[in-house]
Scaffold this motif. Structure first.
Motif, PDB file in Angstrom:
ATOM      1  N   ALA A   1      13.715   6.715  -3.633  1.00  0.00           N
ATOM      2  CA  ALA A   1      13.312   5.197  -3.897  1.00  0.00           C
ATOM      3  C   ALA A   1      12.674   4.698  -2.726  1.00  0.00           C
ATOM      4  N   VAL A   2      13.291   5.197  -1.516  1.00  0.00           N
ATOM      5  CA  VAL A   2      12.726   4.519  -0.157  1.00  0.00           C
ATOM      6  C   VAL A   2      11.358   4.845   0.125  1.00  0.00           C
ATOM      7  N   ASN A   3      10.949   6.306  -0.032  1.00  0.00           N
ATOM      8  CA  ASN A   3       9.701   6.725   0.110  1.00  0.00           C
ATOM      9  C   ASN A   3       8.649   5.889  -0.783  1.00  0.00           C
ATOM     10  N   ASP A   4       9.238   5.876  -2.347  1.00  0.00           N
ATOM     11  CA  ASP A   4       8.305   5.298  -3.129  1.00  0.00           C
ATOM     12  C   ASP A   4       7.837   3.887  -2.857  1.00  0.00           C
ATOM     13  N   TRP A   5       8.779   3.260  -2.282  1.00  0.00           N
ATOM     14  CA  TRP A   5       8.515   1.611  -1.852  1.00  0.00           C
ATOM     15  C   TRP A   5       7.576   1.696  -0.699  1.00  0.00           C
ATOM     16  N   PHE A   6       7.694   2.501   0.241  1.00  0.00           N
ATOM     17  CA  PHE A   6       6.921   2.290   1.354  1.00  0.00           C
ATOM     18  C   PHE A   6       5.568   3.012   1.429  1.00  0.00           C
ATOM     19  N   ASP A   7       5.679   4.041   0.333  1.00  0.00           N
ATOM     20  CA  ASP A   7       4.381   4.620  -0.009  1.00  0.00           C
ATOM     21  C   ASP A   7       3.461   3.925  -0.986  1.00  0.00           C
ATOM     22  N   ARG A   8       3.881   2.813  -1.488  1.00  0.00           N
ATOM     23  CA  ARG A   8       3.226   2.273  -2.772  1.00  0.00           C
ATOM     24  C   ARG A   8       1.627   2.155  -2.671  1.00  0.00           C
ATOM     25  N   HIS A   9       1.242   1.658  -1.343  1.00  0.00           N
ATOM     26  CA  HIS A   9      -0.052   1.793  -1.286  1.00  0.00           C
ATOM     27  C   HIS A   9      -1.035   2.912  -1.156  1.00  0.00           C
ATOM     28  N   VAL A  10      -0.216   4.052  -0.769  1.00  0.00           N
ATOM     29  CA  VAL A  10      -0.727   5.341  -0.821  1.00  0.00           C
ATOM     30  C   VAL A  10      -0.807   5.861  -2.041  1.00  0.00           C
ATOM     31  N   ASP A  11       0.366   5.547  -2.866  1.00  0.00           N
ATOM     32  CA  ASP A  11       0.381   6.130  -4.353  1.00  0.00           C
ATOM     33  C   ASP A  11      -0.568   5.424  -5.123  1.00  0.00           C
ATOM     34  N   ALA A  12      -0.915   4.366  -4.825  1.00  0.00           N
ATOM     35  CA  ALA A  12      -1.959   3.462  -5.711  1.00  0.00           C
ATOM     36  C   ALA A  12      -3.314   4.247  -5.585  1.00  0.00           C
ATOM     37  N   ILE A  13      -3.347   5.067  -4.738  1.00  0.00           N
ATOM     38  CA  ILE A  13      -4.780   5.986  -4.549  1.00  0.00           C
ATOM     39  C   ILE A  13      -4.442   7.371  -5.271  1.00  0.00           C
ATOM     40  N   ASN A  14      -3.368   7.971  -4.705  1.00  0.00           N
ATOM     41  CA  ASN A  14      -3.340   9.472  -5.042  1.00  0.00           C
ATOM     42  C   ASN A  14      -2.572   9.410  -6.536  1.00  0.00           C
ATOM     43  N   GLU A  15      -1.652   8.749  -6.685  1.00  0.00           N
ATOM     44  CA  GLU A  15      -0.710   8.701  -8.064  1.00  0.00           C
ATOM     45  C   GLU A  15      -0.475   7.309  -8.472  1.00  0.00           C
ATOM     46  N   PRO A  16      -1.654   6.707  -9.150  1.00  0.00           N
ATOM     47  CA  PRO A  16      -1.245   5.353  -9.660  1.00  0.00           C
ATOM     48  C   PRO A  16      -0.426   5.235 -10.814  1.00  0.00           C
ATOM     49  N   ASN A  17       0.083   6.391 -11.434  1.00  0.00           N
ATOM     50  CA  ASN A  17       1.017   6.052 -12.440  1.00  0.00           C
ATOM     51  C   ASN A  17       2.276   6.234 -12.217  1.00  0.00           C
ATOM     52  N   ARG A  18       2.574   6.306 -10.931  1.00  0.00           N
ATOM     53  CA  ARG A  18       4.054   6.368 -10.565  1.00  0.00           C
ATOM     54  C   ARG A  18       4.606   4.828 -10.800  1.00  0.00           C
ATOM     55  N   PRO A  19       5.897   4.489 -10.774  1.00  0.00           N
ATOM     56  CA  PRO A  19       6.720   3.498 -11.337  1.00  0.00           C
ATOM     57  C   PRO A  19       5.879   2.171 -10.643  1.00  0.00           C
ATOM     58  N   ILE A  20       6.092   2.185  -9.179  1.00  0.00           N
ATOM     59  CA  ILE A  20       5.690   1.009  -8.496  1.00  0.00           C
ATOM     60  C   ILE A  20       4.176   0.542  -8.802  1.00  0.00           C
ATOM     61  N   PRO A  21       3.129   1.517  -8.354  1.00  0.00           N
ATOM     62  CA  PRO A  21       1.710   1.122  -8.424  1.00  0.00           C
ATOM     63  C   PRO A  21       1.344   0.754  -9.836  1.00  0.00           C
ATOM     64  N   SER A  22       1.934   1.464 -10.819  1.00  0.00           N
ATOM     65  CA  SER A  22       1.489   1.233 -12.116  1.00  0.00           C
ATOM     66  C   SER A  22       2.074  -0.159 -12.742  1.00  0.00           C
ATOM     67  N   GLY A  23       3.111  -0.657 -11.917  1.00  0.00           N
ATOM     68  CA  GLY A  23       3.517  -2.059 -12.359  1.00  0.00           C
ATOM     69  C   GLY A  23       4.864  -1.905 -13.403  1.00  0.00           C
ATOM     70  N   ARG A  24       5.161  -0.757 -13.585  1.00  0.00           N
ATOM     71  CA  ARG A  24       6.303  -0.601 -14.507  1.00  0.00           C
ATOM     72  C   ARG A  24       7.681  -0.792 -13.709  1.00  0.00           C
TER      73      ARG A  24
END
Length: 295
Positions: A60-83
């Motif tokens: 959870a910690v990693n996904d929160w602080f990686d949300r901007h990177v995930d928006a590029i690499n894996e936009p379907n993850r819970p945080i960047p996808s808006g879910r």
């Protein structure tokens, strides 16, 4: 404010990632040579702590602080996808961290402080000002130490009533932690482009895909060969042979990986890593029989 669904929360906590620290904790339990039946409550408490609590917190910690990177690499993850709306990702990370510390009281002083150290490494890995993951050497070291070595030593210490495990167990925990650095590198091949854009200097970014693949394989192999030598020195030839067979089975997968790093990283992770962690358990049983006889 909208709330995330339970399925989205579960996705954020990534149950599939809980296995490595739970397995390492189990290795420490086995290596302690103590009775399983007499300590089953501690074993269950420890497995829940290492997987569904501490490891889930780190995800959870990693996904929160990686949300901007995930928006590029894996936009379907819970945080960047808006879910996972708003700051819910951060709230869950904090809540799971607190729950982990509360749960750890049930494992005594050693269990509590080991938990605190594991959580500190998890936050330092992802969160500023440290954000160790910005450099693959430091970030992967923190993960490997927490997921493998710390969990292994904790399993042994809990079974021994808070005493430090035997030197052989500590050595194996250190060796398998060192090798796990290479395993952590396998996860970075899928995120090279996003890491470059966001300034994350993973090993594939620093060394290039082929250089990072070679480094990961060497880092995985060398500690395992040392383990084989140590088991022979401790008079456990059959367990040494078992670990050696598992190491040799990894070699064809690693050769294919070095030839096609980006394409084969997932293959090595799916088939090579189980061979690696199987060697951990074989080594743990070697110590179980060694200390059961000599203690």
């Amino acid at each position: 404010m909208a709330r995330p669904s339970l399925s989205t929360v579960a996705e954020l906590l990534k149950p599939i990632t809980w296995f490595p620290p739970m397995w390492a904790f189990s290795c420490g339990v086995v290596a302690s040579a103590q009775s399983f039946s007499a300590n089953w409550t501690l074993i269950v408490l420890g497995l829940v702590l290492t997987g569904p609590l501490v490891c889930a917190s780190s995800q959870a910690v990693n996904d929160w602080f990686d949300r901007h990177v995930d928006a590029i690499n894996e936009p379907n993850r819970p945080i960047p996808s808006g879910r996972m709306p708003g700051r819910w990702g951060l709230y869950i990370a904090i809540l799971w961290t607190v729950l982990s510390l509360v749960w750890a009281w049930g494992l005594g002083t050693w269990g509590f402080w080991a938990c605190a150290l594991g959580l500190a490494l998890a936050w330092a890995y992802s969160a500023p000002p440290f954000r160790l993951k910005l450099n693959g050497w430091w970030g992967n070291s923190a993960c490997a130490l927490s997921y493998e070595g710390l969990a292994w030593v904790t399993g042994g210490a809990v079974m021994l009533g808070g005493a430090l495990p035997a030197g052989e167990s500590l050595l194996l925990a250190l060796l398998y932690s060192a090798g796990a650095h290479g395993i952590m590198t396998l996860n970075d091949f899928k995120a090279i482009e996003g890491d470059k854009q966001m300034g994350v200097r993973s090993l594939p970014v620093q060394l290039g895909p082929t250089g990072a693949a070679k480094a990961a394989c060497i880092i995985m192999l060398v500690p395992q060969f040392v383990v084989v030598g140590m088991l022979l020195q401790w008079g456990q030839p059959w367990h040494a042979a078992g670990v050696l067979a598992l190491v040799l089975a990894q070699l064809p997968l690693m050769l294919a990986f070095v030839r096609q790093p980006i394409e084969k990283a997932l293959m090595l992770s799916a088939f090579g890593v189980p061979l690696y962690v199987s060697g951990m358990m074989v080594s743990a049983w070697a110590l179980h029989f060694l200390h059961r006889v000599t203690l």
